[in-house]
Design a protein around this motif. Sequence first.
Motif, mmCIF file in Angstrom:
data_model
loop_
_atom_site.group_PDB
_atom_site.id
_atom_site.type_symbol
_atom_site.label_atom_id
_atom_site.label_comp_id
_atom_site.label_asym_id
_atom_site.label_seq_id
_atom_site.Cartn_x
_atom_site.Cartn_y
_atom_site.Cartn_z
ATOM 1 N N UNK A 78 0.824 -1.208 0.000
ATOM 2 C CA UNK A 78 0.000 0.000 0.000
ATOM 3 C C UNK A 78 0.856 1.256 0.000
ATOM 4 N N UNK A 79 2.034 1.177 0.592
ATOM 5 C CA UNK A 79 2.951 2.317 0.574
ATOM 6 C C UNK A 79 3.376 2.616 -0.855
ATOM 7 N N UNK A 80 3.769 1.573 -1.597
ATOM 8 C CA UNK A 80 4.139 1.756 -3.001
ATOM 9 C C UNK A 80 2.973 2.331 -3.791
ATOM 10 N N UNK A 81 1.791 1.728 -3.590
ATOM 11 C CA UNK A 81 0.603 2.164 -4.327
ATOM 12 C C UNK A 81 0.230 3.593 -3.962
ATOM 13 N N UNK A 82 0.241 3.880 -2.662
ATOM 14 C CA UNK A 82 -0.140 5.218 -2.201
ATOM 15 C C UNK A 82 0.803 6.300 -2.690
ATOM 16 N N UNK A 83 2.114 6.023 -2.649
ATOM 17 C CA UNK A 83 3.088 6.998 -3.136
ATOM 18 C C UNK A 83 2.903 7.275 -4.609
ATOM 19 N N UNK A 84 2.725 6.210 -5.391
ATOM 20 C CA UNK A 84 2.503 6.384 -6.820
ATOM 21 C C UNK A 84 1.203 7.088 -7.121
ATOM 22 N N UNK A 85 0.152 6.765 -6.347
ATOM 23 C CA UNK A 85 -1.157 7.383 -6.560
ATOM 24 C C UNK A 85 -1.104 8.887 -6.285
ATOM 25 N N UNK A 86 -0.396 9.293 -5.245
ATOM 26 C CA UNK A 86 -0.283 10.718 -4.924
ATOM 27 C C UNK A 86 0.410 11.478 -6.047
ATOM 28 N N UNK A 87 1.500 10.923 -6.552
ATOM 29 C CA UNK A 87 2.242 11.577 -7.631
ATOM 30 C C UNK A 87 1.394 11.649 -8.895
ATOM 31 N N UNK A 88 0.712 10.547 -9.227
ATOM 32 C CA UNK A 88 -0.133 10.521 -10.423
ATOM 33 C C UNK A 88 -1.265 11.535 -10.313
ATOM 34 N N UNK A 89 -1.851 11.664 -9.118
ATOM 35 C CA UNK A 89 -2.953 12.602 -8.914
ATOM 36 C C UNK A 89 -2.482 14.041 -9.097
ATOM 37 N N UNK A 90 -1.315 14.355 -8.537
ATOM 38 C CA UNK A 90 -0.761 15.714 -8.681
ATOM 39 C C UNK A 90 -0.437 16.011 -10.141
ATOM 40 N N UNK A 91 0.186 15.034 -10.810
ATOM 41 C CA UNK A 91 0.540 15.212 -12.217
ATOM 42 C C UNK A 91 -0.717 15.386 -13.072
ATOM 43 N N UNK A 92 -1.729 14.574 -12.818
ATOM 44 C CA UNK A 92 -2.971 14.652 -13.571
ATOM 45 C C UNK A 92 -3.652 15.999 -13.363
ATOM 46 N N UNK A 93 -3.594 16.517 -12.148
ATOM 47 C CA UNK A 93 -4.198 17.822 -11.848
ATOM 48 C C UNK A 93 -3.465 18.933 -12.603
ATOM 49 N N UNK A 94 -2.141 18.859 -12.660
ATOM 50 C CA UNK A 94 -1.367 19.859 -13.395
ATOM 51 C C UNK A 94 -1.635 19.789 -14.892
ATOM 52 N N UNK A 95 -1.763 18.572 -15.403
ATOM 53 C CA UNK A 95 -2.043 18.395 -16.834
ATOM 54 C C UNK A 95 -3.409 18.950 -17.172
ATOM 55 N N UNK A 96 -4.385 18.714 -16.312
ATOM 56 C CA UNK A 96 -5.739 19.241 -16.540
ATOM 57 C C UNK A 96 -5.743 20.755 -16.578
ATOM 58 N N UNK A 97 -4.819 21.355 -15.847
ATOM 59 C CA UNK A 97 -4.712 22.822 -15.829
ATOM 60 C C UNK A 97 -3.696 23.317 -16.855
ATOM 61 N N UNK A 98 -3.218 22.388 -17.692
ATOM 62 C CA UNK A 98 -2.229 22.738 -18.745
ATOM 63 C C UNK A 98 -0.984 23.367 -18.155
ATOM 64 N N UNK A 99 -0.475 22.780 -17.050
ATOM 65 C CA UNK A 99 0.709 23.317 -16.392
ATOM 66 C C UNK A 99 1.820 22.296 -16.304
ATOM 67 N N UNK A 100 1.835 21.293 -17.198
ATOM 68 C CA UNK A 100 2.933 20.327 -17.158
ATOM 69 C C UNK A 100 4.074 20.844 -18.001
ATOM 70 N N UNK A 101 5.278 20.371 -17.685
ATOM 71 C CA UNK A 101 6.485 20.821 -18.351
ATOM 72 C C UNK A 101 7.242 19.634 -18.899
ATOM 73 N N UNK A 102 7.760 19.779 -20.104
ATOM 74 C CA UNK A 102 8.545 18.708 -20.722
ATOM 75 C C UNK A 102 9.974 18.763 -20.230
#
Length: 218
Positions: free
Chosen positions: A194-218
Motif C-alpha cells: 500500500x505504501x508503493x501504491x499510495x506513493x505512486x497514486x499521490x504523484x499521479x494525482x498531482x501530475x494529472x491535476x497539473x495536466x488538466x490545468x495545462x501546467x505540465x512541463x517537458x
Amino acid sequence: MYSFDKVASVTGYGLLEIILIVKSWFNGANGVVFGLIIANAAVFAMWNVYDKLWMVKNFVLSLEILMLGRIHTLITSGFTNVGTSQLIVNMFGVYYFGSSIARTLGPVYLLKLYFAGSLAGSVLFLSAHAVVAILKGPEGSLYAIALLDMCLYPKVTTYFAFICRVPVMLGILGLGQNLLTVLKGEKKSITMASIHTGGGAMVAAIAWRQIRKCRFYY
C-alpha cells in the motif's frame, strides 16, 4: 562465427541501418524508457556482484540508513528489485506504460515522474514504519507512471491493454481496503504494498491535476 553479415542477410538490413535503428530507439521518446530499464537491470546485477553491505547502505531505504546521511537512498531504493521475477514484471510495466507517457508528455517528464514516484513512496514509508523496516523496489514509480497513463487514456480498447492494467487496479483496491482497516483501528500501519501504491497514486494525482490545468512541463 557470428557476424553482422549474417544478421543483415536474415533481417534485410545492413550494419549501418541496424546501428541507425538502435540509435533511433534511444534518441527517441523511448530513450529514457530503455535507460530506466538498463539502470534497474544494472542495479540488480550489482546485488549479485558487489558487497552486500555496501549495496544495503546505498540502495535500501530505512530510517536508520537515512539518519546516517544517506539521503540518496530516497531515490536509489526505487531501483532495487528483489528477484528476477520482480525485475521482469516491473520492467515490463515500465516499458508498457512508460513508452506511452514518453510519447505523450516527453521523455524528461517520464524521468521526473519515475523519481517523484520513488520519492513519494519513500516519504510515505518513513512516516508509517519503524526503524527496523526497510523499503526497496520500483513499484512506487511504476504505479505513478501506470496510473497517470490510465488517467490520460481511460478507455481500454484492447484485451492486452486491459490485462496490463488489471494489477494496477487491484493495487488501488488493496490500498483502499488497507486504509479502511487502519482507520477502523484493526491495523496500526499500512502495508508495504500500500505504501508503493499510495506513493505512486499521490504523484499521479498531482501530475494529472497539473495536466488538466495545462501546467505540465517537458
